[in-house]
Scaffold this motif. Structure first.
Motif, PDB file in Angstrom:
ATOM      1  N   GLY A  99     -71.989 -46.136  50.107  1.00 30.36           N
ATOM      2  CA  GLY A  99     -73.046 -45.761  49.166  1.00 30.36           C
ATOM      3  C   GLY A  99     -74.295 -45.339  49.903  1.00 30.36           C
ATOM      4  N   GLN A 100     -75.460 -45.534  49.255  1.00 27.12           N
ATOM      5  CA  GLN A 100     -76.722 -45.123  49.852  1.00 27.12           C
ATOM      6  C   GLN A 100     -77.057 -45.934  51.098  1.00 27.12           C
ATOM      7  N   GLU A 101     -76.649 -47.194  51.130  1.00 28.13           N
ATOM      8  CA  GLU A 101     -76.897 -48.055  52.284  1.00 28.13           C
ATOM      9  C   GLU A 101     -75.584 -48.664  52.761  1.00 28.13           C
ATOM     10  N   PRO A 102     -74.790 -47.900  53.515  1.00 22.60           N
ATOM     11  CA  PRO A 102     -73.485 -48.410  53.965  1.00 22.60           C
ATOM     12  C   PRO A 102     -73.647 -49.610  54.903  1.00 22.60           C
ATOM     13  N   GLU A 103     -72.670 -50.496  54.853  1.00 28.31           N
ATOM     14  CA  GLU A 103     -72.727 -51.730  55.642  1.00 28.31           C
ATOM     15  C   GLU A 103     -71.304 -52.229  55.878  1.00 28.31           C
ATOM     16  N   VAL A 104     -71.096 -52.874  56.997  1.00 26.04           N
ATOM     17  CA  VAL A 104     -69.807 -53.497  57.300  1.00 26.04           C
ATOM     18  C   VAL A 104     -70.027 -55.004  57.365  1.00 26.04           C
ATOM     19  N   LEU A 105     -69.205 -55.742  56.623  1.00 26.82           N
ATOM     20  CA  LEU A 105     -69.295 -57.201  56.589  1.00 26.82           C
ATOM     21  C   LEU A 105     -68.134 -57.790  57.371  1.00 26.82           C
ATOM     22  N   THR A 106     -68.416 -58.750  58.220  1.00 27.62           N
ATOM     23  CA  THR A 106     -67.375 -59.397  59.018  1.00 27.62           C
ATOM     24  C   THR A 106     -67.416 -60.904  58.786  1.00 27.62           C
ATOM     25  N   SER A 107     -66.465 -61.592  59.394  1.00 29.48           N
ATOM     26  CA  SER A 107     -66.409 -63.056  59.352  1.00 29.48           C
ATOM     27  C   SER A 107     -65.778 -63.536  60.650  1.00 29.48           C
ATOM     28  N   SER A 108     -66.618 -63.826  61.634  1.00 31.78           N
ATOM     29  CA  SER A 108     -66.081 -64.288  62.914  1.00 31.78           C
ATOM     30  C   SER A 108     -65.390 -65.635  62.775  1.00 31.78           C
ATOM     31  N   ALA A 109     -65.793 -66.447  61.782  1.00 31.56           N
ATOM     32  CA  ALA A 109     -65.145 -67.738  61.571  1.00 31.56           C
ATOM     33  C   ALA A 109     -63.725 -67.572  61.061  1.00 31.56           C
ATOM     34  N   SER A 110     -63.466 -66.480  60.364  1.00 31.89           N
ATOM     35  CA  SER A 110     -62.118 -66.222  59.864  1.00 31.89           C
ATOM     36  C   SER A 110     -61.228 -65.680  60.969  1.00 31.89           C
ATOM     37  N   SER A 111     -61.765 -64.734  61.737  1.00 26.68           N
ATOM     38  CA  SER A 111     -61.017 -64.187  62.868  1.00 26.68           C
ATOM     39  C   SER A 111     -61.957 -63.362  63.727  1.00 26.68           C
ATOM     40  N   LEU A 112     -62.149 -63.795  64.951  1.00 22.23           N
ATOM     41  CA  LEU A 112     -63.037 -63.071  65.855  1.00 22.23           C
ATOM     42  C   LEU A 112     -62.461 -61.707  66.211  1.00 22.23           C
ATOM     43  N   ILE A 113     -61.149 -61.627  66.354  1.00 22.61           N
ATOM     44  CA  ILE A 113     -60.537 -60.357  66.740  1.00 22.61           C
ATOM     45  C   ILE A 113     -60.637 -59.329  65.617  1.00 22.61           C
ATOM     46  N   VAL A 114     -60.544 -59.774  64.355  1.00 14.87           N
ATOM     47  CA  VAL A 114     -60.716 -58.845  63.233  1.00 14.87           C
ATOM     48  C   VAL A 114     -62.175 -58.427  63.126  1.00 14.87           C
ATOM     49  N   ALA A 115     -63.108 -59.341  63.400  1.00 16.53           N
ATOM     50  CA  ALA A 115     -64.528 -58.991  63.397  1.00 16.53           C
ATOM     51  C   ALA A 115     -64.814 -57.907  64.431  1.00 16.53           C
ATOM     52  N   GLN A 116     -64.189 -58.005  65.596  1.00 16.64           N
ATOM     53  CA  GLN A 116     -64.362 -56.984  66.624  1.00 16.64           C
ATOM     54  C   GLN A 116     -63.761 -55.652  66.176  1.00 16.64           C
ATOM     55  N   LEU A 117     -62.636 -55.708  65.487  1.00 20.84           N
ATOM     56  CA  LEU A 117     -62.022 -54.497  64.965  1.00 20.84           C
ATOM     57  C   LEU A 117     -62.947 -53.817  63.958  1.00 20.84           C
ATOM     58  N   LEU A 118     -63.578 -54.617  63.096  1.00 21.54           N
ATOM     59  CA  LEU A 118     -64.492 -54.053  62.099  1.00 21.54           C
ATOM     60  C   LEU A 118     -65.778 -53.524  62.735  1.00 21.54           C
ATOM     61  N   ASN A 119     -66.174 -54.070  63.861  1.00 16.45           N
ATOM     62  CA  ASN A 119     -67.301 -53.503  64.598  1.00 16.45           C
ATOM     63  C   ASN A 119     -66.993 -52.077  65.035  1.00 16.45           C
ATOM     64  N   THR A 120     -65.760 -51.852  65.475  1.00 20.70           N
ATOM     65  CA  THR A 120     -65.336 -50.506  65.841  1.00 20.70           C
ATOM     66  C   THR A 120     -65.331 -49.587  64.627  1.00 20.70           C
ATOM     67  N   VAL A 121     -64.872 -50.108  63.498  1.00 22.59           N
ATOM     68  CA  VAL A 121     -64.883 -49.331  62.260  1.00 22.59           C
ATOM     69  C   VAL A 121     -66.314 -48.956  61.882  1.00 22.59           C
ATOM     70  N   ALA A 122     -67.269 -49.866  62.090  1.00 25.17           N
ATOM     71  CA  ALA A 122     -68.670 -49.593  61.773  1.00 25.17           C
ATOM     72  C   ALA A 122     -69.211 -48.439  62.608  1.00 25.17           C
ATOM     73  N   VAL A 123     -68.852 -48.415  63.882  1.00 23.55           N
ATOM     74  CA  VAL A 123     -69.284 -47.310  64.754  1.00 23.55           C
ATOM     75  C   VAL A 123     -68.706 -45.990  64.266  1.00 23.55           C
TER      76      VAL A 123
END
Length: 360
Positions: A99-123
């Motif tokens: 939308g107007q203010e895109p954002e990526v939400l992660t949860s390192s407590a759920s899975s650090l490796i998935v959070a890192q994957l979503l960081n790449t998606v954010a880039v």
């Protein structure tokens, strides 16, 4: 002293070779069991929430699927608040808000490796959004390029400062599995009587749960949340691993001890998803692992520590079923023979006779 006639002085070579080959096979199975999940691990159908305009959602899903085919299974939600709720209840590992203010939400407590994957998606999302904006400005004949739009990454459920990489929480599972297994084996060997073993398992599990929770939460800071709930979860996990061992020993004798190393350690522990999300383990083994005590314990302890809004009914029921099932096996084994005598009780008597003969 001379040997009696006909008594072999050496182990037959056939038995030596057979034992060596059998031990080599066991070693190969152990290496395969513990290395296979890590070697074959790759994401598939990771549940990720996504919110925003329909066209933007479709474009983002297509772009992510092109970069990582089959890795993410998007679940459309209404807005950012719904995405946060999905993460907090563990219905999703993270979220993409468009939308107007895109954002990526992660949860390192759920899975650090998935959070890192979503960081790449954010880039990638940030690059795509700015490229589209620049192309639109150029098509409209704008004299200057539009301002750069950042896509922030927010960790909705972060790991605790006392365990910033989550290594303590992950490492806590193996001692729990090993403790339950060793407790079940030791009780089976030392304690005679099925019902006495049931009592020993219950006492061991309760005391062990209190002690391990005190160490992992109060000392190491690996566990978060309520101490008494964590203690109850650990106690039930210990009972779920130890009780089936003592139950099978009561039912079939000393051979039942194999339930621990074979079922709990070699089979269930590698597919427990303690270190990686179950979606990283080849299907269907990630889901299968959740039906065994190591997998259920890993999920329960993570959710008790970081996700109080998550539904923990399933792991509690899995652990309770294994614990109760083991106790029922002990009861069946107790009444299986006349007078409640168990096969291993007879074995213990034979061991005592052998020791007396050796002493004489």
């Amino acid at each position: 002293m001379s040997h009696q006639s006909g008594t072999p002085t050496h182990t037959p070579i056939g038995r030596v070779l057979g034992l060596s080959l059998a031990l080599a096979a066991v070693l190969a199975v152990i290496v395969l069991a513990f290395s296979w999940p890590a070697v074959t691990a790759e994401p598939h159908d990771l549940p990720i929430a996504i919110a925003g305009p329909a066209e933007a959602v479709s474009a983002a899903e297509a772009a992510v699927d092109e970069q990582s085919p089959g890795a993410i299974a998007f679940r459309e939600v209404d807005d950012r608040d719904a995405a946060v709720r999905a993460i907090e209840t563990r219905d999703a590992y993270g979220a993409i808000v468009l939308g107007q203010e895109p954002e990526v939400l992660t949860s390192s407590a759920s899975s650090l490796i998935v959070a890192q994957l979503l960081n790449t998606v954010a880039v990638q999302l940030e690059e795509g959004v700015n490229a589209q904006a620049a192309a639109a400005a150029a098509a409209a004949g704008a004299p200057t390029a539009p301002p750069h739009l950042d896509v922030p990454v927010t960790d909705v459920v972060p790991l605790a400062d006392s365990d910033p990489r989550g290594t303590g929480l992950t490492a806590a599972l193996f001692p729990l599995v090993l403790g339950g297994m060793i407790g079940g084996i030791a009780i089976s060997v030392v304690v005679i009587g099925a019902m006495r073993r049931v009592t020993a398992v219950l006492v061991y599990s309760v005391v062990g749960g209190l002690a391990l929770a005190g160490i992992l939460q109060g000392w190491f800071g690996s566990l978060q949340g309520d101490y008494w709930l964590n203690s109850a979860g650990i106690a039930l996990a210990l009972a779920a691993i130890a009780a089936p061992i003592t139950g099978f020993v009561a039912l079939i004798g000393r051979a039942g001890i194999a339930v621990g190393p074979v079922v709990m350690l070699l089979f269930a522990n590698p597919i427990s998803a303690a270190a990686l999300p179950k979606e990283f383990i080849p299907a269907p083994w990630g889901e299968v692992g959740q039906w065994f005590p190591p997998g259920a314990a890993a999920t329960l302890m993570r959710e008790l520590s970081y996700f109080p809004a998550a539904d923990t009914t399933f792991p509690w029921l899995v652990l309770a079923s294994w614990a109760v099932g083991g106790i029922l096996l002990s009861i069946v084994g107790h009444f299986r023979t006349a007078g409640g005598a168990e096969p291993d009780a007879e074995a213990a008597l034979e061991d005592a006779r052998s020791e007396e003969l050796a002493a004489a």
